[in-house]
Design an enzyme around this catalytic site. Structure first.
Site, PDB file in Angstrom:
ATOM      1  N   ASP A 102      41.796  46.909  47.385  1.00 58.79           N
ATOM      2  CA  ASP A 102      40.851  46.095  48.161  1.00 58.79           C
ATOM      3  C   ASP A 102      41.570  45.326  49.273  1.00 58.79           C
ATOM      4  O   ASP A 102      42.756  45.042  49.163  1.00 58.79           O
ATOM      5  CB  ASP A 102      40.200  45.012  47.284  1.00 58.79           C
TER       6      ASP A 102
HETATM    7  N1  URA Z   1      40.851  46.880  40.991  1.00 57.23           N
HETATM    8  C1  URA Z   1      40.321  46.002  41.863  1.00 57.23           C
HETATM    9  O1  URA Z   1      39.420  45.255  41.507  1.00 57.23           O
HETATM   10  N2  URA Z   1      40.810  45.971  43.103  1.00 57.23           N
HETATM   11  C2  URA Z   1      41.794  46.767  43.537  1.00 57.23           C
HETATM   12  O2  URA Z   1      42.187  46.700  44.696  1.00 57.23           O
HETATM   13  C3  URA Z   1      42.339  47.680  42.623  1.00 57.23           C
HETATM   14  C4  URA Z   1      41.841  47.718  41.357  1.00 57.23           C
END
Ligand code: URA
Length: 244
Positions: A102
């Site tokens: 993310d």
């Molecule tokens: N899980 C998440 O919530 N975000 C990420 O970036 C990777 C795994």
């Protein structure tokens, strides 16, 4: 699979429009046959010739990046935000992220131009472990963490059992640092898993991907994987174990 004119443009033969013209003029051959249709799909394994000259295949490259927070895991962004590609101005090959983190998540992200390798490492059937360290709001008890180990029901299905370890907690600040290892890659999975048990994630970092870690790197820095590491990752994806 990629459209022929796109593949030609990416290989630096000509602009997309000029590549289309070459195809229409019958100057392009795929596996020994002239192709005049613009929509034709080709893959890495096809042999392509332009005016009798064979297209050289791009060499495969593999990088390990310590992704900083506040950057997109994509090659381009339609809103003009900084992407992980911006951190590789020195790499001429067209590399892309293996899976994604993310915008707000930092940590270990692999980058490559090898589509098969990327598929093996992101498809859940290959069960590659990914370890995250999450700072959550509140301090869950062992019992409250248990659903993560059994699997929690999210809107897109039940998660596979995770390994969970409480690293530290701070009563005054009402927060805890928890390590969690999963092998799936559902969208925002770790954040949604903690939401599901009522302890929202405030900060998230991916510390490990299979046997790889971030040692020696600062946020924004990267290094090339060694050929041994690339081989081991393939072995691990295929067998679920680290080879020796
Ligand atoms: N899980 C998440 O919530 N975000 C990420 O970036 C990777 C795994």
């Amino acid at each position: 699979m990629e459209r022929l004119q796109k593949m030609l443009a990416h290989a630096g033969v000509a602009s997309r429009r000029k590549a289309e013209q070459l195809i229409l003029e019958g100057k392009v051959q795929v596996n020994g046959k002239v192709v005049r249709e613009l929509g034709t799909k080709v893959s890495e394994s096809d042999t392509i010739e332009v005016a009798g000259v064979k297209l050289e295949k791009e060499q495969k490259v593999y990088y390990l990046l310590y992704k900083p927070r506040g950057i997109i895991s994509a090659v381009t962004d339609d809103k003009g935000r900084k992407t992980v590609s911006d951190l590789f101005p020195f790499v001429p090959e067209r590399i892309f992220p293996v899976g994604r983190l993310d915008y707000e998540t930092s940590g270990l992200l692999l980058m490559t131009n090898d589509g098969d390798f990327s598929y093996m490492l992101t498809h859940p059937k290959f069960k590659i472990d990914k370890t995250y360290v999450a700072r959550v709001k509140g301090i869950p008890t062992r019992e409250q963490l248990r659903p993560l180990e059994r699997g929690v029901v999210l809107e897109d299905g039940k998660t596979a059992p995770a390994r969970v370890k409480m690293l530290s907690s701070d009563k005054k600040a009402d927060k805890a640092i928890i390590e969690i290892t999963i092998h799936e890659g559902k969208n925002r999975q770790v954040r949604r898993m903690f939401d599901a048990i009522g302890f929202p994630v405030q900060k998230l970092k991916r510390e490990r991907f299979a046997f790889l870690n971030l040692h020696g790197l600062n946020a924004g820095e990267s290094r090339e994987l060694t050929s041994h590491e690339v081989k081991l990752l393939r072995v691990q994806a295929e067998t679920g174990k680290i080879g020796s």
